[in-house]
Design an enzyme around this catalytic site. Structure first.
Site, PDB file in Angstrom:
ATOM      1  N   GLU A 100       0.839  -1.197   0.000  1.00  0.00           N
ATOM      2  CA  GLU A 100       0.000   0.000   0.000  1.00  0.00           C
ATOM      3  C   GLU A 100       0.874   1.246   0.000  1.00  0.00           C
ATOM      4  OE1 GLU A 100      -2.375   1.618  -0.678  1.00  0.00           O
ATOM      5  OE2 GLU A 100      -4.154   1.341   0.538  1.00  0.00           O
ATOM      6  N   ASP A 101       0.317   2.322  -0.532  1.00  0.00           N
ATOM      7  CA  ASP A 101       1.062   3.579  -0.506  1.00  0.00           C
ATOM      8  C   ASP A 101       1.088   4.173   0.903  1.00  0.00           C
ATOM      9  OD1 ASP A 101      -1.676   4.134  -0.521  1.00  0.00           O
ATOM     10  OD2 ASP A 101      -1.610   5.503  -2.232  1.00  0.00           O
ATOM     11  N   ASP A 104      -3.615   5.302   6.664  1.00  0.00           N
ATOM     12  CA  ASP A 104      -4.105   6.515   7.318  1.00  0.00           C
ATOM     13  C   ASP A 104      -5.004   6.083   8.483  1.00  0.00           C
ATOM     14  OD1 ASP A 104      -4.613   9.285   7.535  1.00  0.00           O
ATOM     15  OD2 ASP A 104      -6.327   9.169   6.200  1.00  0.00           O
ATOM     16  N   PHE A 153      -1.744  15.857   4.540  1.00  0.00           N
ATOM     17  CA  PHE A 153      -2.105  15.174   3.305  1.00  0.00           C
ATOM     18  C   PHE A 153      -0.943  15.299   2.336  1.00  0.00           C
ATOM     19  CE2 PHE A 153      -4.303  13.920  -0.491  1.00  0.00           C
ATOM     20  CZ  PHE A 153      -5.142  12.931  -0.008  1.00  0.00           C
ATOM     21  N   ARG A 166       0.314  12.122  -9.060  1.00  0.00           N
ATOM     22  CA  ARG A 166       0.923  10.808  -8.818  1.00  0.00           C
ATOM     23  C   ARG A 166       2.317  10.712  -9.417  1.00  0.00           C
ATOM     24  NH1 ARG A 166      -3.136   7.381  -6.963  1.00  0.00           N
ATOM     25  NH2 ARG A 166      -5.192   7.662  -7.863  1.00  0.00           N
TER      26      ARG A 166
HETATM   27  P1  IMP Z   1      -7.299   4.651   5.157  1.00  0.00           P
HETATM   28  O1  IMP Z   1      -8.378   3.684   4.845  1.00  0.00           O
HETATM   29  O2  IMP Z   1      -7.792   5.860   5.893  1.00  0.00           O
HETATM   30  O3  IMP Z   1      -6.096   4.045   5.830  1.00  0.00           O
HETATM   31  O4  IMP Z   1      -6.871   5.298   3.791  1.00  0.00           O
HETATM   32  C1  IMP Z   1      -6.038   4.719   2.951  1.00  0.00           C
HETATM   33  C2  IMP Z   1      -6.136   5.339   1.574  1.00  0.00           C
HETATM   34  O5  IMP Z   1      -6.484   6.734   1.601  1.00  0.00           O
HETATM   35  C3  IMP Z   1      -4.779   5.261   0.972  1.00  0.00           C
HETATM   36  O6  IMP Z   1      -4.626   4.067   0.256  1.00  0.00           O
HETATM   37  C4  IMP Z   1      -4.766   6.461   0.063  1.00  0.00           C
HETATM   38  O7  IMP Z   1      -5.327   6.130  -1.163  1.00  0.00           O
HETATM   39  C5  IMP Z   1      -5.659   7.468   0.731  1.00  0.00           C
HETATM   40  N1  IMP Z   1      -4.875   8.445   1.515  1.00  0.00           N
HETATM   41  C6  IMP Z   1      -4.800   8.564   2.852  1.00  0.00           C
HETATM   42  N2  IMP Z   1      -3.976   9.554   3.214  1.00  0.00           N
HETATM   43  C7  IMP Z   1      -3.503  10.073   2.056  1.00  0.00           C
HETATM   44  C8  IMP Z   1      -2.573  11.135   1.757  1.00  0.00           C
HETATM   45  O8  IMP Z   1      -2.015  11.827   2.627  1.00  0.00           O
HETATM   46  N3  IMP Z   1      -2.348  11.360   0.437  1.00  0.00           N
HETATM   47  C9  IMP Z   1      -2.912  10.636  -0.560  1.00  0.00           C
HETATM   48  N4  IMP Z   1      -3.766   9.633  -0.326  1.00  0.00           N
HETATM   49  C10 IMP Z   1      -4.059   9.361   0.972  1.00  0.00           C
HETATM   50 MG    MG Z   2      -4.606   3.868  -1.853  1.00  0.00          MG
END
Ligand code: IMP
Ligand code: MG
Length: 178
Positions: A100-101, A104, A153, A166
Site C-alpha cells: 500500500e502507498d 491513514d 495530506f 501521482r
Molecule cells: P485509510 O483507509 O484511511 O487508511 O486510507 C487509505 C487510503 O487513503 C490510501 O490508500 C490512500 O489512497 C488514501 N490516503 C490517505 N492519506 C492520504 C494522503 O495523505 N495522500 C494521498 N492519499 C491518501
Molecule cells: Mg490507496
C-alpha cells in the site's frame, strides 16, 4: 477546497534508500520463498515497481492488483471499501504481501486483509510506504513500513489528490490555496 503543493516532505534519494532497505527486510524475512505481491491500485504502483526491482534475483515474484474505491470525500477515508478489480490469481497456500502507498485510518487495509485472509494464504503481510499513526481508527499490523509521517495530506510518488500529482518523484505536503 482548493489545494496546491507545499514543501517536499520526502526527497527522492531518501525514498530510494528506504525502498532498498524494505526490500532487504522482505528478503531477510522470506529467504528464497516464492512471493505474491499484491498492490492496491492506483497509489501503490510507483512504490511497487521500485520495491520489486530491489528484491534479490533469487526471489520469484508474482504480481497481482486489487482495485478499490472508497466512498466519501477525497482527503478522508470513509472506511467503506468497494472492490472494483479483484485478484486474477488464487493465493491459497501462497506467501502474500499487500503493498500500500499509505496507511491513514487503517480502514481500507484492515478490510482488505480480512477479505484476503479468507482465501487461505500461507502468510499474509502488509508493506506500506507511509504510515500516519496519529490518524489510526483501527489496528493494522504493518510488517514492513517505510516512513512514519505527521498528519498531513501528501501527494507524489504514486499518491494523489483527486487523481492528480501521482507522477511527482518526491513526496510533497498539500496546502490550502490562499
Ligand atoms: P485509510 O483507509 O484511511 O487508511 O486510507 C487509505 C487510503 O487513503 C490510501 O490508500 C490512500 O489512497 C488514501 N490516503 C490517505 N492519506 C492520504 C494522503 O495523505 N495522500 C494521498 N492519499 C491518501
Ligand atoms: Mg490507496
Amino acid at each position: 477546497m482548493d489545494y496546491e503543493l507545499g514543501n517536499v516532505l520526502l526527497r527522492k534519494k531518501d525514498i530510494e534508500q528506504r525502498v532498498r532497505e524494505l526490500a532487504l527486510d522482505i528478503s531477510s524475512a522470506y529467504g528464497d520463498r516464492d512471493l505474491v505481491i499484491i498492490a492496491v491500485l492506483k497509489g501503490a504502483v510507483v512504490f511497487l515497481s521500485d520495491l520489486i526491482r530491489s528484491l534479490p534475483v533469487s526471489m520469484a515474484v508474482e504480481l497481482d492488483f486489487l482495485g478499490v474505491s472508497s466512498y466519501g470525500s477525497s482527503t478522508e477515508s470513509s472506511g467503506v471499501v468497494r472492490i472494483i478489480k479483484d485478484l486474477d490469481i488464487n493465493i491459497s497456500g501462497k506467501n502474500v504481501i499487500i503493498v500500500e502507498d499509505i496507511v491513514d485510518t487503517g480502514l481500507t487495509l484492515s478490510y482488505l486483509v480480512n477479505i484476503l485472509r479468507e482465501r487461505d494464504p500461507e502468510v499474509l503481510d502488509v508493506c506500506a510506504l507511509l504510515d500516519k499513526p496519529s490518524r489510526r481508527r483501527t489496528d493494522v499490523d504493518i510488517a514492513f513500513r517505510g516512513f512514519e509521517i505527521p498528519d498531513e495530506f501528501v501527494v507524489g510518488y504514486g499518491l494523489d489528490y483527486s487523481g492528480k500529482w501521482r507522477n511527482l518523484p518526491e513526496i510533497y505536503s498539500l496546502i490550502e490555496k490562499p
